[in-house]
Design a protein around this motif. Structure first.
Motif, PDB file in Angstrom:
ATOM      1  N   VAL A  19       0.805  -1.092  -0.016  1.00 56.81           N
ATOM      2  CA  VAL A  19       0.111   0.047  -0.033  1.00 56.81           C
ATOM      3  C   VAL A  19       0.771   1.262   0.152  1.00 56.81           C
ATOM      4  O   VAL A  19       0.719   2.213  -0.872  1.00 56.81           O
ATOM      5  CB  VAL A  19      -1.025   0.101   1.271  1.00 56.81           C
ATOM      6  N   SER A  20       1.634   1.183   1.126  1.00 59.83           N
ATOM      7  CA  SER A  20       2.663   2.535   1.110  1.00 59.83           C
ATOM      8  C   SER A  20       3.449   2.733  -0.120  1.00 59.83           C
ATOM      9  O   SER A  20       3.536   4.088  -0.633  1.00 59.83           O
ATOM     10  CB  SER A  20       3.583   2.494   2.402  1.00 59.83           C
ATOM     11  N   VAL A  24       3.557   6.184  -3.044  1.00 57.07           N
ATOM     12  CA  VAL A  24       4.562   6.804  -3.144  1.00 57.07           C
ATOM     13  C   VAL A  24       4.804   7.324  -5.053  1.00 57.07           C
ATOM     14  O   VAL A  24       5.205   8.167  -5.408  1.00 57.07           O
ATOM     15  CB  VAL A  24       5.914   6.154  -2.810  1.00 57.07           C
ATOM     16  N   ALA A  25       4.451   6.168  -5.774  1.00 56.03           N
ATOM     17  CA  ALA A  25       4.420   6.172  -7.234  1.00 56.03           C
ATOM     18  C   ALA A  25       3.004   6.188  -7.710  1.00 56.03           C
ATOM     19  O   ALA A  25       2.741   5.061  -8.302  1.00 56.03           O
ATOM     20  CB  ALA A  25       5.458   4.971  -7.676  1.00 56.03           C
ATOM     21  N   GLY A  27      -0.251   6.432  -9.881  1.00 60.41           N
ATOM     22  CA  GLY A  27      -0.570   6.556 -11.427  1.00 60.41           C
ATOM     23  C   GLY A  27       0.030   5.171 -12.065  1.00 60.41           C
ATOM     24  O   GLY A  27       0.171   4.844 -13.120  1.00 60.41           O
ATOM     25  N   SER A  28       1.111   4.507 -11.654  1.00 62.41           N
ATOM     26  CA  SER A  28       2.072   3.434 -12.061  1.00 62.41           C
ATOM     27  C   SER A  28       1.500   2.228 -11.555  1.00 62.41           C
ATOM     28  O   SER A  28       1.716   1.157 -12.118  1.00 62.41           O
ATOM     29  CB  SER A  28       3.484   3.386 -11.869  1.00 62.41           C
ATOM     30  N   HIS A  29       0.674   2.072 -10.366  1.00 70.87           N
ATOM     31  CA  HIS A  29       0.116   0.742  -9.801  1.00 70.87           C
ATOM     32  C   HIS A  29      -1.534   1.021  -9.317  1.00 70.87           C
ATOM     33  O   HIS A  29      -1.953   2.075  -9.319  1.00 70.87           O
ATOM     34  CB  HIS A  29       0.671   0.691  -8.319  1.00 70.87           C
ATOM     35  N   GLU A  30      -1.938   0.040  -9.138  1.00 74.00           N
ATOM     36  CA  GLU A  30      -3.267  -0.373  -8.621  1.00 74.00           C
ATOM     37  C   GLU A  30      -3.181  -1.375  -7.582  1.00 74.00           C
ATOM     38  O   GLU A  30      -2.444  -2.300  -7.569  1.00 74.00           O
ATOM     39  CB  GLU A  30      -4.339  -0.731  -9.720  1.00 74.00           C
ATOM     40  N   LEU A  31      -4.121  -1.200  -6.582  1.00 69.96           N
ATOM     41  CA  LEU A  31      -4.276  -2.422  -5.802  1.00 69.96           C
ATOM     42  C   LEU A  31      -5.506  -3.378  -6.055  1.00 69.96           C
ATOM     43  O   LEU A  31      -6.676  -2.758  -6.199  1.00 69.96           O
ATOM     44  CB  LEU A  31      -4.376  -1.913  -4.424  1.00 69.96           C
ATOM     45  N   ILE A  32      -5.757  -4.576  -5.907  1.00 77.92           N
ATOM     46  CA  ILE A  32      -6.714  -5.637  -6.223  1.00 77.92           C
ATOM     47  C   ILE A  32      -6.968  -6.373  -4.974  1.00 77.92           C
ATOM     48  O   ILE A  32      -5.844  -6.987  -4.642  1.00 77.92           O
ATOM     49  CB  ILE A  32      -6.472  -6.328  -7.728  1.00 77.92           C
ATOM     50  N   GLN A  57      -1.278   5.811   5.299  1.00 76.12           N
ATOM     51  CA  GLN A  57      -0.534   4.597   4.578  1.00 76.12           C
ATOM     52  C   GLN A  57      -1.015   3.435   4.706  1.00 76.12           C
ATOM     53  O   GLN A  57      -0.392   2.187   4.232  1.00 76.12           O
ATOM     54  CB  GLN A  57       1.026   4.574   4.885  1.00 76.12           C
ATOM     55  N   SER A  58      -2.247   3.180   5.055  1.00 74.43           N
ATOM     56  CA  SER A  58      -3.154   1.945   5.079  1.00 74.43           C
ATOM     57  C   SER A  58      -4.283   2.053   4.008  1.00 74.43           C
ATOM     58  O   SER A  58      -4.699   3.063   3.815  1.00 74.43           O
ATOM     59  CB  SER A  58      -3.612   1.641   6.560  1.00 74.43           C
TER      60      SER A  58
END
Length: 165
Positions: A19-20, A24-25, A27-32, A57-58
């Motif tokens: 998550v954290s 920090v970056a 636009g380049s990642h997603e969480l599923i 950060q959670s």
């Protein structure tokens, strides 16, 4: 303990570097988040950095994310959080289990007062400790939960139906 549920079963808090580092970056990642309730019903939710689902950060997962009303449905949740790189499709994940007892905690007290059966608080304690297990034992927890429900249904809760979907 990357996955925790709050006492009133209204939030699942996911604390992980997955998550954290995603925040920090942006636009380049997603969480599923993949979830399975009681080793049956499946849910999947995708979170982007723009999602209004983060605190300190959670990742904060709400019942609405799974189509539920105000609380998470009681039962065992098998969880997998995946961080996916949107450019390379590289995936990293963490897994865990937790137990939401909102639907049955009062039934347990009622049952135990009428039927002094030591298995009931033992099953309940085992399920509450699930999120502290060092390894994922979700299938075993589903069996314990099913045994607890069968006890509550079979031996007198004034006709309460404790079955979960």
């Amino acid at each position: 303990m990357p996955f925790q549920i709050n006492a009133d079963n209204t939030e699942i808090i996911v604390t992980s570097t997955l998550v954290s580092e995603m925040l920090v970056a942006p636009g380049s990642h997603e969480l599923i988040l993949e979830a399975q309730l009681n080793c049956g019903t499946e849910y999947q939710v995708t979170y982007t950095p723009a999602s209004n689902a983060y605190r300190a950060q959670s990742l904060i997962v709400k019942p609405e994310d799974f189509g539920m009303e105000e609380q998470f449905t009681g039962g065992v949740y098998k969880l997998r959080l995946i961080r996916r790189n949107l450019v390379t499709d590289l995936r990293e994940d963490i897994r865990g289990c937790l137990f939401a007892d909102a639907d049955i905690r009062c039934l347990i007290v009622e049952y135990y007062a009428k039927n002094y059966d030591r298995r009931v608080p033992g099953y309940h304690a085992a399920l509450l400790g699930l999120q502290h297990c060092g390894k994922c034992v979700c299938e075993e927890a589903c069996l314990v939960y099913q045994q607890l429900l069968e006890l509550l249904n079979d031996e007198g809760n004034d006709g309460c139906d404790c079955e979960q979907g």
